[in-house]
Scaffold this active site. Structure first.
Site, PDB file in Angstrom:
ATOM      1  N   HIS A  35       0.811  -1.227   0.000  1.00  0.00           N
ATOM      2  CA  HIS A  35       0.000   0.000   0.000  1.00  0.00           C
ATOM      3  C   HIS A  35       0.845   1.278   0.000  1.00  0.00           C
ATOM      4  CE1 HIS A  35      -3.660  -2.226   0.400  1.00  0.00           C
ATOM      5  NE2 HIS A  35      -3.370  -2.683   1.602  1.00  0.00           N
ATOM      6  N   ASP A  49      -3.615 -10.413  -2.303  1.00  0.00           N
ATOM      7  CA  ASP A  49      -4.138  -9.857  -1.053  1.00  0.00           C
ATOM      8  C   ASP A  49      -5.586  -9.393  -1.272  1.00  0.00           C
ATOM      9  OD1 ASP A  49      -2.764  -8.478   1.677  1.00  0.00           O
ATOM     10  OD2 ASP A  49      -4.550  -7.439   0.944  1.00  0.00           O
TER      11      ASP A  49
END
Length: 310
Positions: A122, A159
Site C-alpha cells: 500500500h 491480497d
C-alpha cells in the site's frame, strides 16, 4: 533446487498499538507454521536506501526515518504506525525482497519466500498507508529490471486489498506487469478495471464481497493466467496476502486454505513455463492468526515441492 526463507528478528520489533491488526503475533504465527520445513533459512539483510530510491523519493525515505520515535508508538496516518525499531524492520523487508531476487536470479535457489513485516503493497510513491512504509515488491521488481537487466517482470497480488502502492510505483514502467485480485468495493477504494497503466501493464480483477474459491479460480483462468502467458515474464513476484480467507476479520471474501494452494500451483506453473521456475513471494496481509499460519504453510509447502522437482 531449494526454497529460501528470508526473515529477521528485527521484523518483530515493529510494534503497533494494542488491538492493531498488523501486529507482532502475525509474524510469530507465520514463523511457527514454517518451523521444521526444508528451507534454506537466510537472515534478511538491511535494505540499501539506494534500492528504495528506485521507487520512492529521498524526501519520503527521510520522512519515514525521522518519524521513528524514541519510545512508544506514533501514527503516520490513521492506520500506519511506527515504534522504536520500525525503520530497521522496514529495511529488512526491503532487503529480504531484494536478496530473494538476487538468490533466485543467481541460481542459488529455485524460489523464495520473504516473511517480513511491516508489509509494503500500500505504500505509494511519497505516501505511507495501510500499515506499509516502503513498497517492498515494487522495489524488488525494479532491482530485477535495473540491476539484473531483465526485460519483463510480473507482480501478482492476491491480497484481499488492492495493491494500490505497487500499482502506483510500477504502472509507468512497461517492463513491469502488475496484476491484482481484490475485494471491491473495499479499502483503499482503488483497483477498478479501468486502471490499466501506461502500456496496458496493469490488470485489476475486482471481486464482489462473498466471492469464493470457485469464482476466483474462474477469474484466474479467464483473465490472470492468460495475461501472464501473453506477457511471458522473466521473473514472477508475488504479493502474498492471506486476508481473502473466509476467517479474516478485515474483509469479506470466502476463500479456503486450499484456494491459496491452488493459486500458488498456478503461479508456479507460470514461473516454470516462462521464468525457468524463478518466483519470489513476499508476505503482505492476513489477520486471523490461525488462517494466516495455515495458508502460509500451504503456500510455502508448494514452493518447496516445486523447487525440489526441478
Amino acid at each position: 533446487m531449494t526454497t529460501a526463507l528470508l526473515t529477521h528478528p528485527d521484523c518483530l520489533k515493529h510494534v503497533t498499538p494494542d488491538g492493531h491488526p498488523e501486529r507482532v503475533a502475525r509474524l510469530d504465527a507465520v514463523l511457527s507454521a514454517l518451523e521444521g520445513k526444508d528451507l534454506l533459512r537466510i537472515e534478511a539483510p538491511l535494505g540499501d536506501e539506494a534500492h528504495i530510491e528506485r521507487v520512492h523519493p529521498r524526501a519520503h525515505i527521510d520522512h519515514v526515518k525521522a518519524s521513528e520515535p524514541d519510545a512508544g508508538q506514533v501514527p503516520l496516518d490513521a492506520d500506519t504506525w511506527m515504534s522504536p525499531g520500525s525503520y530497521a524492520a522496514a529495511l529488512r523487508g526491503v532487503g529480504g525482497a531484494v536478496r530473494a531476487v538476487d538468490m533466485v536470479l543467481g541460481g542459488e535457489v529455485q524460489n523464495a519466500f520473504s516473511a517480513c513485516r511491516p508489509p509494503g503493497h500500500h505504500a505509494e510513491t511519497a505516501k505511507t498507508m495501510g500499515f506499509c512504509l516502503f513498497g517492498n515488491v515494487a522495489i524488488a521488481a525494479k532491482h530485477a529490471l535495473e540491476h539484473h537487466g531483465l526485460s519483463r517482470v510480473a507482480v501478482v497480488d492476491f491480497d484481499v486489498h488492492h495493491g494500490n502502492g505497487t500499482q502506483d510505483l510500477l504502472e509507468s514502467d512497461p517492463r513491469a506487469l502488475f496484476i491484482s485480485s481484490h475485494q471491491y468495493p473495499l479499502w483503499p477504494g482503488t483497483g477498478h478495471p479501468s486502471e490499466t497503466g501506461v502500456d496496458n501493464n496493469v490488470l485489476n480483477v475486482p471481486l464482489a464481497p462473498g466471492t469464493d474459491g470457485r469464482q476466483i479460480r474462474a477469474e484466474m483462468e479467464a483473465k490472470i493466467l492468460p495475461r501472464l502467458a501473453e506477457f511471458a515474464p522473466e521473473l514472477l513476484l508475488v504479493s502474498a496476502g492471506f486476508d481473502a480467507h473466509r476467517a479474516d476479520p478485515l474483509a469479506g471474501l470466502n476463500w479456503e486454505t486450499e484456494d491459496f494452494a491452488w493459486i500458488t500451483e498456478q503461479l508456479c506453473d507460470v514461473a516454470e513455463a516462462h521464468c525457468d521456475g524463478r518466483l519470489v513471494s513476499c508476505l503482505e496481509g492476513g489477520y486471523d492468526l490461525a488462517a494466516l499460519a495455515e495458508a502460509t504453510a500451504r503456500h510455502v509447502d508448494i514452493l518447496i515441492a516445486r523447487g525440489q522437482a526441478v
